[in-house]
Design a protein around this motif. Structure first.
Motif, mmCIF file in Angstrom:
data_model
loop_
_atom_site.group_PDB
_atom_site.id
_atom_site.type_symbol
_atom_site.label_atom_id
_atom_site.label_comp_id
_atom_site.label_asym_id
_atom_site.label_seq_id
_atom_site.Cartn_x
_atom_site.Cartn_y
_atom_site.Cartn_z
ATOM 1 N N UNK A 219 0.107 -11.186 -3.741
ATOM 2 C CA UNK A 219 0.732 -9.901 -3.386
ATOM 3 C C UNK A 219 -0.076 -9.286 -2.244
ATOM 4 N N UNK A 220 0.489 -9.317 -1.050
ATOM 5 C CA UNK A 220 -0.168 -8.725 0.105
ATOM 6 C C UNK A 220 0.206 -7.262 0.247
ATOM 7 N N UNK A 221 -0.782 -6.425 0.557
ATOM 8 C CA UNK A 221 -0.567 -4.980 0.721
ATOM 9 C C UNK A 221 -1.356 -4.508 1.935
ATOM 10 N N UNK A 222 -0.711 -3.669 2.758
ATOM 11 C CA UNK A 222 -1.432 -3.112 3.912
ATOM 12 C C UNK A 222 -0.843 -1.758 4.294
ATOM 13 N N UNK A 223 -1.639 -0.985 5.024
ATOM 14 C CA UNK A 223 -1.290 0.348 5.531
ATOM 15 C C UNK A 223 -0.880 1.310 4.428
ATOM 16 N N UNK A 224 -1.828 1.607 3.535
ATOM 17 C CA UNK A 224 -1.576 2.594 2.478
ATOM 18 C C UNK A 224 -2.436 3.837 2.626
ATOM 19 N N UNK A 225 -3.394 3.806 3.570
ATOM 20 C CA UNK A 225 -4.296 4.954 3.701
ATOM 21 C C UNK A 225 -4.012 5.704 4.992
ATOM 22 N N UNK A 226 -4.816 6.699 5.266
ATOM 23 C CA UNK A 226 -4.634 7.513 6.456
ATOM 24 C C UNK A 226 -5.858 8.372 6.676
ATOM 25 N N UNK A 227 -5.883 9.097 7.769
ATOM 26 C CA UNK A 227 -7.021 9.947 8.099
ATOM 27 C C UNK A 227 -7.263 10.960 6.981
ATOM 28 N N UNK A 228 -8.496 10.984 6.484
ATOM 29 C CA UNK A 228 -8.856 11.931 5.440
ATOM 30 C C UNK A 228 -8.412 11.522 4.048
ATOM 31 N N UNK A 229 -7.809 10.352 3.923
ATOM 32 C CA UNK A 229 -7.334 9.886 2.614
ATOM 33 C C UNK A 229 -8.465 9.141 1.916
ATOM 34 N N UNK A 230 -8.757 9.511 0.671
ATOM 35 C CA UNK A 230 -9.930 8.988 -0.017
ATOM 36 C C UNK A 230 -9.803 7.508 -0.383
ATOM 37 N N UNK A 231 -8.630 7.079 -0.812
ATOM 38 C CA UNK A 231 -8.462 5.717 -1.325
ATOM 39 C C UNK A 231 -8.068 4.747 -0.216
ATOM 40 N N UNK A 232 -8.860 3.707 -0.031
ATOM 41 C CA UNK A 232 -8.550 2.669 0.945
ATOM 42 C C UNK A 232 -7.472 1.746 0.384
ATOM 43 N N UNK A 233 -6.912 0.918 1.259
ATOM 44 C CA UNK A 233 -5.943 -0.071 0.795
ATOM 45 C C UNK A 233 -6.597 -1.031 -0.191
ATOM 46 N N UNK A 234 -7.846 -1.415 0.074
ATOM 47 C CA UNK A 234 -8.552 -2.320 -0.833
ATOM 48 C C UNK A 234 -8.669 -1.721 -2.224
ATOM 49 N N UNK A 235 -9.001 -0.447 -2.281
ATOM 50 C CA UNK A 235 -9.133 0.218 -3.583
ATOM 51 C C UNK A 235 -7.783 0.347 -4.259
ATOM 52 N N UNK A 236 -6.764 0.756 -3.516
ATOM 53 C CA UNK A 236 -5.434 0.904 -4.108
ATOM 54 C C UNK A 236 -4.937 -0.424 -4.657
ATOM 55 N N UNK A 237 -5.114 -1.499 -3.896
ATOM 56 C CA UNK A 237 -4.651 -2.822 -4.350
ATOM 57 C C UNK A 237 -5.379 -3.234 -5.623
ATOM 58 N N UNK B 151 2.600 3.822 6.186
ATOM 59 C CA UNK B 151 3.882 3.100 6.177
ATOM 60 C C UNK B 151 3.621 1.727 5.560
ATOM 61 N N UNK B 152 3.455 1.680 4.231
ATOM 62 C CA UNK B 152 2.977 0.467 3.570
ATOM 63 C C UNK B 152 3.925 -0.725 3.664
ATOM 64 N N UNK B 153 3.313 -1.881 3.661
ATOM 65 C CA UNK B 153 4.050 -3.137 3.579
ATOM 66 C C UNK B 153 3.570 -3.910 2.374
ATOM 67 N N UNK B 154 4.498 -4.529 1.639
ATOM 68 C CA UNK B 154 4.159 -5.313 0.452
ATOM 69 C C UNK B 154 4.899 -6.641 0.543
ATOM 70 N N UNK B 155 4.202 -7.727 0.287
ATOM 71 C CA UNK B 155 4.799 -9.062 0.314
ATOM 72 C C UNK B 155 4.375 -9.801 -0.944
#
Length: 240
Positions: free
Chosen positions: A5-23, A89-93
């Motif tokens: 399950x690939x995941x990318x672009x879930x965070x943003x400026x000032x957002x505490x949780x990185x994509x790595x953490x969210x995944x 603008x997240x992408x999930x595969x």
């Protein structure tokens, strides 16, 4: 059935949780007929669209469900929608055996910029979710391809390694399925009771499709993990 399950672009400026953490945290919600094996972080080329810090994540899971791919896509999309930064603008595969067809794409994304036109033919027939425009689909697809290749990236979670103490015995790491490799000249393997200093940041490499931890000897019966900030640094921004 093993799925990626690939995941990318879930965070943003000032957002505490990185994509790595969210995944990783999404993986920890999976239970029942689905087993979360771990998550891998991959560095991509600096020009890959919407990949914050050039890094995308891929979860490795196993499931006995007949509808596993569709089920996991729905679960991942709901979790990401609820926990991603508003500006993202997240992408999930989600892919199984067909992920091998994404290997060359993943390698290309680690070396150069990738266009949406290059992605389009590859994701036909795959389970994908492009949320809020889905800019992260390129990084998510690349992360799946690189994980399928099995020779790049670092495990950010694997068998509960984040719950380990800083100093652990070799037997504990082997019990998790982590393969220990000595970088010493004699290449002597650590004994089961030998102690390993993880420096509080255990990140095995993805090599030969498994979790591999390089070690250096620091004393009699004592070793240290040979991974650190320098090894985890993003690649330089240059043309290839």
């Amino acid at each position: 059935m093993r799925l990626l399950i690939g995941i990318d672009d879930t965070d943003g400026t000032g957002w505490a949780a990185s994509t790595a953490r969210l995944a990783r945290e999404f993986g920890e919600t999976l239970a029942g007929e689905t087993r979360f094996i771990g998550s891998v972080g991959h560095f991509l080329f600096s020009g890959v669209t919407a990949t914050t810090n050039n890094k995308a994540s891929c979860l490795v899971v196993e499931s006995a469900r007949a509808d596993a791919a569709d089920f996991l896509l729905a679960q991942a999309a709901a979790y990401v929608e609820a926990n991603a930064a508003p500006s993202s603008a997240p992408g999930i595969v989600v892919a199984g055996a067909e992920a091998e067809g994404l290997i060359d794409f993943g390698r290309a994304a680690s070396r150069r910029g990738i266009s949406a036109e290059e992605l389009a033919p590859l994701i036909e027939g795959l389970r994908i979710a492009g949320l809020r425009g889905g800019r992260g689909l390129i990084g998510a697809t690349a992360a799946v391809g690189l994980t399928a290749r099995g020779w790049s990236g670092r495990w950010l979670e694997f068998g509960g390694l984040r719950r380990l103490d800083r100093a652990v015995q070799a037997r504990e790491l082997r019990a998790l399925g982590i393969f220990l490799v000595s970088l010493e000249t004699d290449a002597e393997a650590p004994a089961p009771d030998d102690w390993i200093d993880t420096h509080g940041r255990l990140r095995p490499q993805l090599a030969a499709g498994r979790a591999v931890l390089p070690l250096r000897r620091i004393g009699e019966g004592m070793w240290e993990a040979a991974t650190g900030d320098a090894a985890d640094a993003a690649p330089a921004k240059k043309s290839r």
